[in-house]
Design a protein around this motif. Sequence first.
Motif, PDB file in Angstrom:
ATOM      1  N   GLU A  11       0.860  -1.183   0.000  1.00 45.69           N
ATOM      2  CA  GLU A  11       0.000   0.000   0.000  1.00 45.69           C
ATOM      3  C   GLU A  11       0.894   1.230   0.000  1.00 45.69           C
ATOM      4  N   SER A  12       0.606   2.154  -0.881  1.00 40.75           N
ATOM      5  CA  SER A  12       1.382   3.387  -0.923  1.00 40.75           C
ATOM      6  C   SER A  12       0.423   4.563  -0.981  1.00 40.75           C
ATOM      7  N   ASN A  13       0.987   5.746  -0.852  1.00 42.76           N
ATOM      8  CA  ASN A  13       0.173   6.949  -0.894  1.00 42.76           C
ATOM      9  C   ASN A  13       0.775   7.877  -1.931  1.00 42.76           C
ATOM     10  N   ASP A  14      -0.026   8.266  -2.934  1.00 43.37           N
ATOM     11  CA  ASP A  14       0.479   9.149  -3.991  1.00 43.37           C
ATOM     12  C   ASP A  14       0.305  10.619  -3.642  1.00 43.37           C
ATOM     13  N   GLU A  16      -2.520  12.011  -2.711  1.00 44.36           N
ATOM     14  CA  GLU A  16      -3.966  12.252  -2.680  1.00 44.36           C
ATOM     15  C   GLU A  16      -4.749  11.013  -2.300  1.00 44.36           C
ATOM     16  N   HIS A  17      -4.273   9.852  -2.748  1.00 40.20           N
ATOM     17  CA  HIS A  17      -5.016   8.614  -2.556  1.00 40.20           C
ATOM     18  C   HIS A  17      -4.086   7.497  -2.096  1.00 40.20           C
ATOM     19  N   LYS A  18      -4.680   6.572  -1.366  1.00 41.36           N
ATOM     20  CA  LYS A  18      -3.969   5.362  -1.004  1.00 41.36           C
ATOM     21  C   LYS A  18      -4.054   4.429  -2.219  1.00 41.36           C
ATOM     22  N   ARG A  19      -2.909   3.871  -2.643  1.00 41.64           N
ATOM     23  CA  ARG A  19      -2.852   3.027  -3.830  1.00 41.64           C
ATOM     24  C   ARG A  19      -2.355   1.646  -3.463  1.00 41.64           C
ATOM     25  N   ARG A  40      -6.489   2.524  -6.952  1.00 43.04           N
ATOM     26  CA  ARG A  40      -6.820   2.977  -5.600  1.00 43.04           C
ATOM     27  C   ARG A  40      -7.103   1.804  -4.677  1.00 43.04           C
ATOM     28  N   GLU A  42      -9.047   1.595  -2.240  1.00 49.44           N
ATOM     29  CA  GLU A  42     -10.463   1.448  -1.912  1.00 49.44           C
ATOM     30  C   GLU A  42     -11.186   0.545  -2.913  1.00 49.44           C
TER      31      GLU A  42
END
Length: 92
Positions: A11-14, A16-19, A40, A42
């Motif tokens: 899991e990473s964070n760009d 704006e969103h968790k990817r 994403r 989600e």
Amino acid sequence: MHTKGPWKVDESNDGEHKRVTVITPRYDKPGSYIIADCGRFENHAAQANARLIAAAPALYEIVRVLSERDKNDPLVQDAHAALALADGKGGA
């Protein structure tokens, strides 16, 4: 040539969103390579796709071993076709 496994879901964070991504460790220095960015976090399909992609090296090895069995077995013929597809030698 395929990127050496093992591959794992991350899991990473760009910003704006968790990817959800698939990564493998770097063997030449600290860090990891991104194999795939599945979208994403989600999105449940993105998570499922990431798990399937992360399993690819293990699945490939199982199919490779299976393909060495009786060449007249239809399952073995399917294994050869799957390996050809993964190696870029088969139709999509």
